[in-house]
Design a protein around this motif. Structure first.
Motif, PDB file in Angstrom:
ATOM      1  N   PHE A   1     -24.724   9.135  -5.477  1.00  0.00           N
ATOM      2  CA  PHE A   1     -24.408   9.902  -6.685  1.00  0.00           C
ATOM      3  C   PHE A   1     -24.705   9.141  -7.973  1.00  0.00           C
ATOM      4  CE2 PHE A   1     -21.503  12.011  -9.687  1.00  0.00           C
ATOM      5  CZ  PHE A   1     -21.859  13.329  -9.443  1.00  0.00           C
ATOM      6  N   HIS A   2     -25.070   7.861  -7.875  1.00  0.00           N
ATOM      7  CA  HIS A   2     -25.201   7.054  -9.091  1.00  0.00           C
ATOM      8  C   HIS A   2     -26.313   6.030  -8.883  1.00  0.00           C
ATOM      9  CE1 HIS A   2     -22.810   4.512 -12.282  1.00  0.00           C
ATOM     10  NE2 HIS A   2     -24.115   4.333 -12.406  1.00  0.00           N
ATOM     11  N   THR A   3     -27.469   6.268  -9.533  1.00  0.00           N
ATOM     12  CA  THR A   3     -28.611   5.366  -9.363  1.00  0.00           C
ATOM     13  C   THR A   3     -29.397   5.215 -10.666  1.00  0.00           C
ATOM     14  OG1 THR A   3     -30.302   7.048  -8.854  1.00  0.00           O
ATOM     15  CG2 THR A   3     -28.936   6.311  -7.005  1.00  0.00           C
ATOM     16  N   HIS A   4     -30.092   4.112 -10.763  1.00  0.00           N
ATOM     17  CA  HIS A   4     -30.963   3.873 -11.932  1.00  0.00           C
ATOM     18  C   HIS A   4     -32.403   3.718 -11.441  1.00  0.00           C
ATOM     19  CE1 HIS A   4     -27.529   3.588 -14.674  1.00  0.00           C
ATOM     20  NE2 HIS A   4     -26.905   3.129 -13.601  1.00  0.00           N
ATOM     21  N   ILE A   5     -32.808   4.691 -10.635  1.00  0.00           N
ATOM     22  CA  ILE A   5     -34.115   4.640  -9.958  1.00  0.00           C
ATOM     23  C   ILE A   5     -35.237   5.230 -10.819  1.00  0.00           C
ATOM     24  CG2 ILE A   5     -35.383   5.680  -8.011  1.00  0.00           C
ATOM     25  CD1 ILE A   5     -32.955   5.131  -6.248  1.00  0.00           C
TER      26      ILE A   5
ATOM     27  N   PRO B   1     -29.974   7.845 -15.103  1.00  0.00           N
ATOM     28  CA  PRO B   1     -30.235   6.796 -16.093  1.00  0.00           C
ATOM     29  C   PRO B   1     -29.142   6.777 -17.162  1.00  0.00           C
ATOM     30  CG  PRO B   1     -31.741   8.664 -16.379  1.00  0.00           C
ATOM     31  CD  PRO B   1     -30.987   8.899 -15.105  1.00  0.00           C
ATOM     32  N   HIS B   2     -28.928   5.596 -17.744  1.00  0.00           N
ATOM     33  CA  HIS B   2     -27.934   5.475 -18.816  1.00  0.00           C
ATOM     34  C   HIS B   2     -28.303   6.360 -19.988  1.00  0.00           C
ATOM     35  CE1 HIS B   2     -25.602   2.101 -17.311  1.00  0.00           C
ATOM     36  NE2 HIS B   2     -26.715   1.478 -16.978  1.00  0.00           N
ATOM     37  N   TYR B   3     -27.340   7.113 -20.473  1.00  0.00           N
ATOM     38  CA  TYR B   3     -27.501   7.762 -21.776  1.00  0.00           C
ATOM     39  C   TYR B   3     -26.586   7.034 -22.753  1.00  0.00           C
ATOM     40  CZ  TYR B   3     -27.075  10.664 -25.792  1.00  0.00           C
ATOM     41  OH  TYR B   3     -27.063  11.070 -27.104  1.00  0.00           O
TER      42      TYR B   3
ATOM     43  N   ALA C   1     -27.568  12.007 -15.531  1.00  0.00           N
ATOM     44  CA  ALA C   1     -27.437  10.934 -16.513  1.00  0.00           C
ATOM     45  C   ALA C   1     -26.084  10.272 -16.308  1.00  0.00           C
ATOM     46  CB  ALA C   1     -27.517  11.497 -17.925  1.00  0.00           C
ATOM     47  N   GLU C   2     -26.015   9.005 -16.690  1.00  0.00           N
ATOM     48  CA  GLU C   2     -24.720   8.328 -16.778  1.00  0.00           C
ATOM     49  C   GLU C   2     -24.423   8.249 -18.270  1.00  0.00           C
ATOM     50  OE1 GLU C   2     -24.678   4.296 -15.288  1.00  0.00           O
ATOM     51  OE2 GLU C   2     -22.500   4.132 -15.527  1.00  0.00           O
ATOM     52  N   VAL C   3     -23.547   9.116 -18.704  1.00  0.00           N
ATOM     53  CA  VAL C   3     -23.329   9.322 -20.135  1.00  0.00           C
ATOM     54  C   VAL C   3     -22.266   8.357 -20.633  1.00  0.00           C
ATOM     55  CG1 VAL C   3     -22.642  11.005 -21.893  1.00  0.00           C
ATOM     56  CG2 VAL C   3     -23.916  11.753 -19.855  1.00  0.00           C
TER      57      VAL C   3
ATOM     58  N   ALA D   1     -17.545   7.447 -13.851  1.00  0.00           N
ATOM     59  CA  ALA D   1     -18.468   6.532 -13.154  1.00  0.00           C
ATOM     60  C   ALA D   1     -17.730   5.256 -12.743  1.00  0.00           C
ATOM     61  CB  ALA D   1     -19.641   6.182 -14.061  1.00  0.00           C
ATOM     62  N   HIS D   2     -18.031   4.758 -11.560  1.00  0.00           N
ATOM     63  CA  HIS D   2     -17.420   3.540 -10.998  1.00  0.00           C
ATOM     64  C   HIS D   2     -15.982   3.332 -11.501  1.00  0.00           C
ATOM     65  CE1 HIS D   2     -19.326   2.278 -14.694  1.00  0.00           C
ATOM     66  NE2 HIS D   2     -20.512   2.168 -14.150  1.00  0.00           N
ATOM     67  N   ALA D   3     -15.132   4.297 -11.139  1.00  0.00           N
ATOM     68  CA  ALA D   3     -13.757   4.333 -11.648  1.00  0.00           C
ATOM     69  C   ALA D   3     -13.008   3.026 -11.409  1.00  0.00           C
ATOM     70  CB  ALA D   3     -13.013   5.490 -10.991  1.00  0.00           C
TER      71      ALA D   3
ATOM     72  N   SER E   1     -24.424   3.950  -5.137  1.00  0.00           N
ATOM     73  CA  SER E   1     -24.787   2.537  -5.028  1.00  0.00           C
ATOM     74  C   SER E   1     -24.854   1.895  -6.414  1.00  0.00           C
ATOM     75  CB  SER E   1     -26.138   2.385  -4.330  1.00  0.00           C
ATOM     76  OG  SER E   1     -27.159   2.972  -5.117  1.00  0.00           O
ATOM     77  N   ASP E   2     -25.081   2.709  -7.460  1.00  0.00           N
ATOM     78  CA  ASP E   2     -25.320   2.186  -8.809  1.00  0.00           C
ATOM     79  C   ASP E   2     -26.469   1.172  -8.758  1.00  0.00           C
ATOM     80  OD1 ASP E   2     -25.036   1.815 -11.523  1.00  0.00           O
ATOM     81  OD2 ASP E   2     -23.081   0.811 -11.425  1.00  0.00           O
ATOM     82  N   CYS E   3     -27.474   1.502  -7.915  1.00  0.00           N
ATOM     83  CA  CYS E   3     -28.590   0.564  -7.736  1.00  0.00           C
ATOM     84  C   CYS E   3     -29.482   0.567  -8.978  1.00  0.00           C
ATOM     85  CB  CYS E   3     -29.387   0.906  -6.480  1.00  0.00           C
ATOM     86  SG  CYS E   3     -30.147   2.535  -6.503  1.00  0.00           S
ATOM     87  N   HIS E   4     -30.095  -0.591  -9.229  1.00  0.00           N
ATOM     88  CA  HIS E   4     -30.923  -0.756 -10.429  1.00  0.00           C
ATOM     89  C   HIS E   4     -32.374  -1.104 -10.089  1.00  0.00           C
ATOM     90  CE1 HIS E   4     -27.185  -0.524 -12.668  1.00  0.00           C
ATOM     91  NE2 HIS E   4     -27.832  -0.637 -13.803  1.00  0.00           N
ATOM     92  N   ARG E   5     -32.584  -2.269  -9.443  1.00  0.00           N
ATOM     93  CA  ARG E   5     -33.949  -2.747  -9.258  1.00  0.00           C
ATOM     94  C   ARG E   5     -34.123  -3.365  -7.873  1.00  0.00           C
ATOM     95  NH1 ARG E   5     -36.957  -5.553 -13.949  1.00  0.00           N
ATOM     96  NH2 ARG E   5     -38.534  -4.585 -12.629  1.00  0.00           N
TER      97      ARG E   5
HETATM   98 FE   LIG Z   1     -24.736   2.824 -13.613  1.00  0.00          FE
END
Ligand SMILES: [Fe+2]
Length: 227
Positions: free
Chosen positions: A4-8, A41-43, A79-81, A135-137, A189-193
């Protein structure tokens, strides 16, 4: 499983920098048992207007879409606002929901929230056609007074936890208890790179991974949203 949470999405934030890197990450997700990936993606309101952000996101999506393999996990744009003052009454908020749903993935400041922030958060939660997902409470737990959590839950706010909350031996007991009580609605996962915060579903202890898959806690929630 749903991530549910990625920066792909490439070139949007501190996540993937190229389509090739995005494709590598998606292959990892697939190999780790994920069939649906929400691209969040981060907003940051101080960097872009919502309109500018959505135009950038469309360009990134078009670039990625062209090279997706046929068996790619199902992808949803979101988006992750990041919180901003007055967010509760911001007219453009609905544009930032996860595509086709009422879900708004909201990142709050990593500090003790002010009264104003809490009021904004509750106003967001009471907005028709917005379902707030924090997000990531778990990252906020130690920063806020304990009494705030029942208040947020009873206001209808949902929680997303990171995989690391379940894979770390320090927090996994608390994470499982919360999941069993229905206090966590989504996992990410909140994966980034590729070389920094790659997809990490394979770090879950087998027993917990099996539990998450067999109990399928998150799937019924997913079915309730209109995708
Ligand atoms: Fe994130």
């Amino acid at each position: 499983m749903i991530d549910f949470h990625t920066h792909i999405l490439p070139g949007m934030d501190d996540g993937c920098k190229s389509v090739a890197e995005s494709l590598w990450m998606l292959r990892q997700e697939q190999q780790q048992g994920v069939d649906t990936v929400v691209l969040t993606p981060h907003y940051y309101p101080w960097e872009n207007s919502p309109e500018e952000f959505l135009a950038r996101r469309s360009r990134a999506w078009e670039a990625l879409k062209k090279q997706l393999p046929e068996d790619s996990p199902r992808l949803l744009l979101g988006a992750e606002v990041h919180y901003f003052e007055g967010i509760g009454s911001a007219p453009q908020l609905k544009m930032l929901r996860i595509f086709g749903t009422d879900l708004l993935l909201l990142e709050m400041p990593f500090a003790r929230w002010t009264q104003r922030m809490v009021e904004d958060l509750l106003e967001c939660a009471s907005t028709p056609n917005i379902q707030v997902v924090l997000a990531h409470a778990e990252r906020y737990f130690s920063l806020q007074p304990k009494a705030i959590w029942p208040r947020l839950r009873s206001s209808g706010i949902w929680m997303q936890s990171n995989v690391s909350f379940f894979s770390s031996w320090k927090t996994r007991y608390q994470a499982m208890r919360m999941l069993q009580r229905g206090e966590i609605q989504f996992l990410g996962s909140d994966c980034h790179r590729q070389h920094w915060r790659a997809p990490n579903w394979d770090t879950l202890p087998p027993k917990i991974a099996g539990n998450l898959q067999s109990t399928r806690h998150l799937e019924p929630v997913w079915e309730t949203v209109q995708v």
